[in-house]
Design an enzyme around this catalytic site. Structure first.
Site, PDB file in Angstrom:
ATOM      1  N   ASP A 300       0.406  -0.921   0.782  1.00 31.51           N
ATOM      2  CA  ASP A 300      -0.673  -0.954   1.759  1.00 31.51           C
ATOM      3  C   ASP A 300      -0.082  -1.086   3.163  1.00 31.51           C
ATOM      4  OD1 ASP A 300      -3.632  -1.195   2.158  1.00 31.51           O
ATOM      5  OD2 ASP A 300      -3.036  -3.083   3.077  1.00 31.51           O
ATOM      6  N   GLU A 347       0.628   4.266   1.524  1.00 33.24           N
ATOM      7  CA  GLU A 347      -0.688   4.354   2.175  1.00 33.24           C
ATOM      8  C   GLU A 347      -0.428   4.686   3.642  1.00 33.24           C
ATOM      9  OE1 GLU A 347      -3.330   3.347   4.831  1.00 33.24           O
ATOM     10  OE2 GLU A 347      -2.776   1.333   4.176  1.00 33.24           O
ATOM     11  N   ASP A 401     -11.714   0.649   0.378  1.00 32.58           N
ATOM     12  CA  ASP A 401     -12.064   0.314   1.758  1.00 32.58           C
ATOM     13  C   ASP A 401     -13.128   1.241   2.334  1.00 32.58           C
ATOM     14  OD1 ASP A 401     -10.447  -1.909   2.148  1.00 32.58           O
ATOM     15  OD2 ASP A 401      -8.726  -0.730   2.787  1.00 32.58           O
TER      16      ASP A 401
END
Length: 505
Positions: A300, A347, A401
Site C-alpha cells: 500500500d 499500489e 477504498d
C-alpha cells in the site's frame, strides 16, 4: 516478477458470516475458499491481518507483525478443548450484516481469557512446546508486542508516550525487565493469542493453497504511532525526542479522494538514514513475517518508497507538506538479497511520477488499474483498457477504498454514464448489470490479474462499502450472508472466468 493470467476476489476475513459478531477463521472461511475454487478464482486478496487500533482500521494497527485476535474462531478453540460448549452457549444477539466492534471485542476477549486459563492448566507438554517454538520463530517482534499490549492494558489503553515511568516509555532495558516480571501473565496471554491466530490462519492458508487459491496480502507502508513498532524502535521514526510525539506526519497532498486538503494520515514517517544503517533490518523482518502468512503481497502506497509526503507537526491538513526522498532501488535490492524473489504488487495510485514508475518497473512489480477512474467526469485515461501498455498489472473495477460499482454508477453524471455505455458498446438499459459489466471488462483485459470486491460480485450499493478515506467512523464493518454465495453466482463467475481464459491450467 510477473504472474500468470488469473482472477480473484477481494474480501477481508472480518466480512465472513459468523454467529460471533465478526468474521473469523471458522467454517465460513473454508466455505469461501471452496466458493473461490469452484468459481475458478485463483486469488483471494485480504486487507492487513494485523490487530486494529483507532477506528478499527487494519491500516492503523498496534503492530506491523502481529495478527488480529478477533479473527480467531472460538469453535476451533472449543475443538482443542480450550473452551466448553457452556462457554459458547450465551452468545449476544450480534448484527448479521455488519460488525459492531464495541460489542464484539469484549465478548471475544472474555472467551480468549477462558481459553488461555485452560491452556495454562491443561495443555500437554507437546502443546506448550509448540507455543515455545512459535515464540522462538517470532522472537524479533513477539516480546515487544506482548509487553506493549500488557502495558496498554495497565495504562487503560493510553498511548505509549504517556506511560509512566519515563524509562518504560523510552523502552529502557532495566525498566522493561521490572515490568516484564510484574506483567508476566498478561504477556503470556498475548503470546498465546498470537500462537492461536498463527495456527488457525496457517491451516486456512494451507487449505486455500491446496485448492489452488493464492493469498494476496497487504502491507501498509506506514505504521500507527501508538504501536509496538514505534515504541520499541523509536529511533527509526521522526519523533519529538522529549515527548515521543510525531514530528513529521505521513499523508498525501490534495488528490482524488481529498482534492482540497489532501489526506493527513498522521503516522510518523521513517528515518530512512537510520534504517539504512541497520541494512533495513526492521523492514526485512516485516517482509519475512508477512511472506510467511501470504503468497503474494500488495504494498500500500508504494510511491512512498521513491518519495514521501511529510507534514510538520501541528498541521491540520496535508496541504503544507513537502516531498522527501525515499530509499528507492537500494531498499528493494537489500530485501531481495535477504529474502529472494519478491512476489509484490505495487499500489501505484495517486500522484505517480516517472521516477515511481521507473522504481516499479526496475523490479518488474505489477501495478494497479482502477476501471472506475477511467469513466469519471474527469477521467484518468491511462486506466482505459485500450491504453494498457503491457500485461504486468492487476485490474480492479474498484478497491476497498472506492465506492462499490453500483454505488459509484448511481452517483455518476449523465454525460459520464453515456460515455461509459458507448465504451462498453451496450445500451444504457443494461445498467442493472453495471457491476457485471465492469467485472467483465476487467476480466477481458490483457492484465495478468483481475480482482473484484465481493460486494461488486453481489451487486451491492454503497451501504456495503468497506472504507471511505477521510471518514473516521463506520468503515471496515461490512459482512455478507452465507446464502449470498449461491450456486448461480459460482456458475456465472466461472463461465466469465473461462471465457477470458483466467481458469487454472
Amino acid at each position: 516478477m510477473s504472474f500468470p493470467r488469473s482472477s480473484g476476489i477481494l474480501l477481508h476475513p472480518t466480512s465472513f458470516p459468523s454467529r460471533y459478531g465478526i468474521g473469523d477463521f471458522g467454517a465460513q472461511a473454508y466455505q469461501f475458499v471452496d466458493f473461490l475454487a469452484e468459481s475458478g478464482q485463483q486469488l483471494w486478496q485480504v486487507l492487513p491481518l494485523s490487530p486494529t487500533g483507532y477506528g478499527n482500521s487494519p491500516y492503523m494497527s498496534y503492530s506491523a507483525f502481529a495478527g488480529n485476535p478477533m479473527l480467531i474462531c472460538p469453535e476451533h478453540l472449543q475443538q482443542k478443548g480450550l473452551l466448553s460448549e457452556e462457554d459458547l452457549v450465551q452468545i449476544p444477539d450480534f448484527p448479521k450484516d455488519y460488525v459492531d466492534f464495541e460489542k464484539v471485542i469484549p465478548v471475544k476477549m472474555k472467551w480468549f481469557k477462558t481459553a488461555y486459563q485452560n491452556f495454562k492448566n491443561n495443555a500437554t507438554a507437546e502443546q506448550h512446546q509448540e507455543l515455545e517454538k512459535f515464540c522462538d520463530r517470532t522472537a524479533y517482534w513477539i516480546e515487544d508486542y506482548a509487553l506493549f499490549m500488557a502495558l496498554k492494558e495497565k495504562h487503560h489503553s493510553a498511548a505509549w508516550n504517556s506511560w509512566e515511568p519515563i524509562a518504560v516509555r523510552k523502552h529502557q532495558p532495566e525498566a522493561l525487565e521490572t515490568v516484564r516480571q510484574e506483567l508476566s501473565d498478561r504477556i503470556s496471554f498475548y503470546k498465546f493469542l498470537q500462537f492461536e491466530f498463527d495456527q488457525q490462519w496457517q491451516a486456512l492458508k494451507e487449505y486455500a493453497n491446496e485448492k489452488n487459491v493464492q493469498i494476496v496480502g497487504d502491507i501498509p507502508i506506514y505504521v500507527a504511532h501508538d504501536s509496538a513498532d514505534v515504541w520499541a524502535h523509536s529511533e527509526l521514526f521522526y519523533l519529538e525526542e522529549q515527548t515521543g510525539e510525531t514530528s513529521l506526519m505521513a499523508g498525501v497532498p490534495p488528490d482524488y479522494f481529498a482534492p482540497e486538503t489532501g489526506q493527513l494520515w498522521g503516522n510518523p514517517v521513517y528515518n530512512w538514514e537510520k534504517l539504512k544503517e541497520t541494512e533495513f533490518e526492521w523492514w526485512v523482518e516485516r517482509f519475512r513475517t508477512t511472506f510467511d502468512a501470504v503468497n503474494l503481497l500488495r504494498i500500500d502506497h508504494f510511491r512512498g518508497f521513491e518519495a514521501f509526503w511529510a507534514v510538520p507537526k501541528g498541521e491540520k491538513t496535508a496541504k503544507n507538506g513537502q516531498w522527501l526522498k525515499g530509499p528507492g532501488i537500494e531498499f528493494f535490492e537489500v530485501i531481495g538479497n535477504k529474502l529472494g524473489k519478491l512476489p509484490i504488487i505495487a499500489e501505484d495510485l495517486g500522484l505517480i511520477t516517472p521516477e515511481v514508475d521507473a522504481l516499479r518497473e526496475h523490479f518488474d512489480f505489477p501495478g494497479m488499474k482502477i476501471l472506475q477512474f477511467a469513466f469519471e467526469t474527469h477521467p484518468e485515461l491511462h486506466f482505459l483498457p485500450h491504453n494498457y501498455k503491457n500485461q504486468n498489472f492487476v485490474v480492479y473495477p474498484g478497491t476497498h477504498d472506492n465506492d462499490t460499482t453500483v454505488g459509484w454508477y448511481q452517483q455518476l453524471p449523465a454525460e459520464a454514464k453515456e460515455k461509459l455505455w458507448r465504451y462498453l458498446d451496450k445500451p444504457q438499459s443494461a445498467e442493472k448489470e453495471i457491476h457485471w459489466e465492469l467485472i467483465r471488462l476487467g476480466w477481458s483485459t490483457i492484465a495478468n490479474q483481475a480482482i473484484t470486491q465481493l460486494q461488486d460480485v453481489l451487486g451491492l450499493g454503497n451501504d456495503a462499502r468497506m472504507n471511505a478515506p477521510g471518514k473516521s467512523e463506520g468503515n471496515w464493518s461490512w459482512r455478507y450472508q452465507p446464502e449470498d454465495l449461491s450456486p448461480e453466482l459460482r456458475s456465472r463467475l466461472k463461465t466469465l472466468t473461462a471465457t477470458y481464459q483466467r481458469l487454472p491450467e
